[in-house]
Design a protein around this motif. Structure first.
Motif, mmCIF file in Angstrom:
data_model
loop_
_atom_site.group_PDB
_atom_site.id
_atom_site.type_symbol
_atom_site.label_atom_id
_atom_site.label_comp_id
_atom_site.label_asym_id
_atom_site.label_seq_id
_atom_site.Cartn_x
_atom_site.Cartn_y
_atom_site.Cartn_z
ATOM 1 N N SER A 8 42.321 82.106 29.684
ATOM 2 C CA SER A 8 42.569 80.932 30.040
ATOM 3 C C SER A 8 41.349 79.711 30.333
ATOM 4 C CB SER A 8 43.556 80.790 31.319
ATOM 5 O OG SER A 8 42.815 81.617 32.439
ATOM 6 N N ARG A 9 40.482 80.478 30.770
ATOM 7 C CA ARG A 9 38.964 79.610 30.845
ATOM 8 C C ARG A 9 37.958 80.524 30.935
ATOM 9 N NH1 ARG A 9 41.920 80.404 35.802
ATOM 10 N NH2 ARG A 9 40.841 81.526 37.383
ATOM 11 N N LYS A 10 37.010 79.764 30.759
ATOM 12 C CA LYS A 10 35.693 80.462 30.710
ATOM 13 C C LYS A 10 35.247 81.184 31.672
ATOM 14 C CE LYS A 10 30.628 79.928 28.974
ATOM 15 N NZ LYS A 10 29.756 78.973 28.506
ATOM 16 N N GLY A 11 34.728 82.540 31.577
ATOM 17 C CA GLY A 11 34.270 83.574 32.651
ATOM 18 C C GLY A 11 35.554 84.153 33.530
ATOM 19 N N SER A 12 36.653 83.586 32.940
ATOM 20 C CA SER A 12 37.990 84.385 33.827
ATOM 21 C C SER A 12 38.376 85.698 32.980
ATOM 22 C CB SER A 12 39.148 83.349 33.757
ATOM 23 O OG SER A 12 39.529 82.943 32.610
ATOM 24 N N ALA A 13 38.978 86.492 33.855
ATOM 25 C CA ALA A 13 39.690 87.753 33.123
ATOM 26 C C ALA A 13 40.770 87.423 32.063
ATOM 27 C CB ALA A 13 40.144 88.642 34.169
ATOM 28 N N PRO A 14 40.716 88.119 30.938
ATOM 29 C CA PRO A 14 41.909 87.853 29.858
ATOM 30 C C PRO A 14 43.297 87.825 30.828
ATOM 31 C CG PRO A 14 40.450 89.484 29.298
ATOM 32 C CD PRO A 14 39.980 89.188 30.541
ATOM 33 N N GLU A 15 44.029 86.625 30.301
ATOM 34 C CA GLU A 15 45.289 86.367 30.933
ATOM 35 C C GLU A 15 46.315 87.712 30.078
ATOM 36 O OE1 GLU A 15 49.062 83.449 30.952
ATOM 37 O OE2 GLU A 15 47.087 82.722 30.361
ATOM 38 N N ILE A 16 47.213 88.253 31.217
ATOM 39 C CA ILE A 16 48.012 89.379 30.644
ATOM 40 C C ILE A 16 49.339 88.643 29.971
ATOM 41 C CG2 ILE A 16 49.272 91.236 31.403
ATOM 42 C CD1 ILE A 16 46.585 91.859 31.067
ATOM 43 N N ARG A 17 49.548 89.320 28.883
ATOM 44 C CA ARG A 17 50.809 88.536 28.044
ATOM 45 C C ARG A 17 51.849 89.456 28.079
ATOM 46 N NH1 ARG A 17 50.279 83.977 24.817
ATOM 47 N NH2 ARG A 17 48.632 82.578 25.753
ATOM 48 N N ALA A 18 53.142 89.282 27.967
ATOM 49 C CA ALA A 18 54.364 90.066 28.040
ATOM 50 C C ALA A 18 54.305 90.740 26.775
ATOM 51 C CB ALA A 18 55.706 89.138 28.198
ATOM 52 N N GLY A 19 53.704 90.609 25.825
ATOM 53 C CA GLY A 19 53.610 91.760 24.602
ATOM 54 C C GLY A 19 52.649 92.568 24.766
ATOM 55 N N ALA A 20 52.002 92.786 25.686
ATOM 56 C CA ALA A 20 51.274 93.876 26.081
ATOM 57 C C ALA A 20 51.792 95.025 26.228
ATOM 58 C CB ALA A 20 50.097 93.616 27.244
ATOM 59 N N PRO A 21 51.488 96.263 26.116
ATOM 60 C CA PRO A 21 52.199 97.570 26.594
ATOM 61 C C PRO A 21 52.409 97.669 27.989
ATOM 62 C CG PRO A 21 50.228 98.123 25.040
ATOM 63 C CD PRO A 21 50.200 96.650 25.203
ATOM 64 N N LEU A 22 53.624 98.290 28.336
ATOM 65 C CA LEU A 22 53.764 98.210 29.860
ATOM 66 C C LEU A 22 52.701 98.762 30.468
ATOM 67 C CD1 LEU A 22 55.857 97.973 32.147
ATOM 68 C CD2 LEU A 22 56.857 99.868 31.709
ATOM 69 N N GLY A 23 52.007 99.848 30.076
ATOM 70 C CA GLY A 23 51.160 100.601 30.741
ATOM 71 C C GLY A 23 49.958 99.932 30.860
ATOM 72 N N VAL A 24 49.529 98.770 30.133
ATOM 73 C CA VAL A 24 48.239 98.001 30.166
ATOM 74 C C VAL A 24 48.711 96.957 31.261
ATOM 75 C CG1 VAL A 24 47.244 96.012 28.951
ATOM 76 C CG2 VAL A 24 47.740 98.148 27.886
ATOM 77 N N ILE A 25 49.964 96.674 31.333
ATOM 78 C CA ILE A 25 50.177 95.553 32.452
ATOM 79 C C ILE A 25 50.029 96.078 33.681
ATOM 80 C CG2 ILE A 25 52.077 93.966 33.186
ATOM 81 C CD1 ILE A 25 53.039 93.618 30.317
ATOM 82 N N LEU A 26 50.849 97.402 33.775
ATOM 83 C CA LEU A 26 50.822 97.930 35.201
ATOM 84 C C LEU A 26 49.288 98.438 35.883
ATOM 85 C CD1 LEU A 26 53.932 100.596 34.915
ATOM 86 C CD2 LEU A 26 53.505 98.539 36.304
ATOM 87 N N ASP A 27 48.386 98.678 34.695
ATOM 88 C CA ASP A 27 47.295 99.065 35.018
ATOM 89 C C ASP A 27 46.576 97.602 35.539
ATOM 90 O OD1 ASP A 27 44.674 100.831 34.967
ATOM 91 O OD2 ASP A 27 44.060 99.254 33.673
ATOM 92 N N ALA A 28 46.764 96.517 34.791
ATOM 93 C CA ALA A 28 46.277 95.401 35.189
ATOM 94 C C ALA A 28 46.583 95.022 36.730
ATOM 95 C CB ALA A 28 46.263 94.384 34.259
ATOM 96 N N LEU A 29 47.803 95.279 36.965
ATOM 97 C CA LEU A 29 48.640 94.724 38.194
ATOM 98 C C LEU A 29 48.008 95.635 39.277
ATOM 99 C CD1 LEU A 29 50.779 93.093 39.668
ATOM 100 C CD2 LEU A 29 52.404 95.074 39.323
ATOM 101 N N GLY A 30 47.528 96.875 38.938
ATOM 102 C CA GLY A 30 47.012 97.714 39.985
ATOM 103 C C GLY A 30 45.513 97.520 40.320
ATOM 104 N N ARG A 31 44.741 97.000 39.352
ATOM 105 C CA ARG A 31 43.642 96.688 39.580
ATOM 106 C C ARG A 31 43.267 95.144 40.219
ATOM 107 N NH1 ARG A 31 41.599 95.353 34.987
ATOM 108 N NH2 ARG A 31 43.059 96.275 33.492
ATOM 109 N N ALA A 32 44.378 94.338 40.044
ATOM 110 C CA ALA A 32 44.655 93.262 40.704
ATOM 111 C C ALA A 32 45.131 93.261 42.318
ATOM 112 C CB ALA A 32 45.258 91.944 40.090
#
Length: 216
Positions: A8-32
């Motif tokens: 979304s902006r320079k230097g920020s973490a990649p925005e998670i989209r709904a098209g990502a695998p469920l495991g990827v989304i859950l992993d990102a949510l856990g790290r956040a």
């Protein structure tokens, strides 16, 4: 760049989209920091979400029973059903309960809303993980109090023993049907003098001594 993520902006973490695998989304949510699902009360909820990620795969939907989810999450089936109901009311998933057909029980169908989880993940990233920020501040304070600048030990060169010559053969080779007596190897990390304890080691011990106790 994959369509699943967007910067979304320079230097920020990649925005998670709904098209990502469920495991990827859950992993990102856990790290956040799990966003609204942080804290002791939501421990079972986090475990159930991770169990759904393992059982349903990347799509986040499929036939599954509450008993299967309970076994994968490590909680009782009664408590698992309660948490699944809470997630359903929160709009995180839809649950079409199973029933009985021809005298046999049938599995229900669960569809996890990856859109809702992706939105929660991105919001949690923007808000920041309070516990992670607190840990970073406490670590910075301890390092400053101990006066540390560098604690990583420099890599040592491998110790090379005496080279093999005609007058001094290797003790590992057989000579005249026997094995030569092993020669003592000197000036190695084993037989050599112990390194003196320097200021960096003392500073590291001071850092460990001042480490804050882990909260219960």
């Amino acid at each position: 760049m994959s369509s699943q993520q967007h910067v979304s902006r320079k230097g920020s973490a990649p925005e998670i989209r709904a098209g990502a695998p469920l495991g990827v989304i859950l992993d990102a949510l856990g790290r956040a920091g799990w966003g609204p699902f942080h804290g002791r009360y939501y421990g079972a909820t986090r475990a159930i979400l991770q169990a759904l990620g393992a059982l349903l795969g990347p799509s986040g939907q499929g036939d599954v029973t509450a008993g299967q989810v309970a076994d994968a999450a490590g909680y009782s089936e009664l408590w698992t059903r309660r948490k699944l109901h809470e997630l359903e009311e929160a709009g995180v998933l839809t649950w079409d309960r199973g029933g009985v057909q021809h005298g046999r029980p049938t599995a229900g169908f669960i569809r996890v809303s990856k859109t809702a989880l992706a939105d929660l993940t991105n919001r949690a990233r923007q808000a920041g993980n309070p516990k992670a920020l607190d840990r970073a501040r406490e670590t910075a304070k301890r390092i400053a109090a101990a006066g540390l600048r560098f604690t990583k030990r420099a890599a040592r060169r491998p110790v090379i023993g005496p080279t093999e010559t005609k007058q001094q053969p290797s003790p590992l080779k057989r000579e005249e049907g026997g094995r030569c007596a092993a020669r003592p190897v000197t000036h190695t990390t084993i037989s050599g003098p112990r390194p003196a304890v320097g200021a960096r080691s003392a500073a590291l011990r001071a850092l460990l001594a001042t480490r804050a106790p882990v909260p219960a």
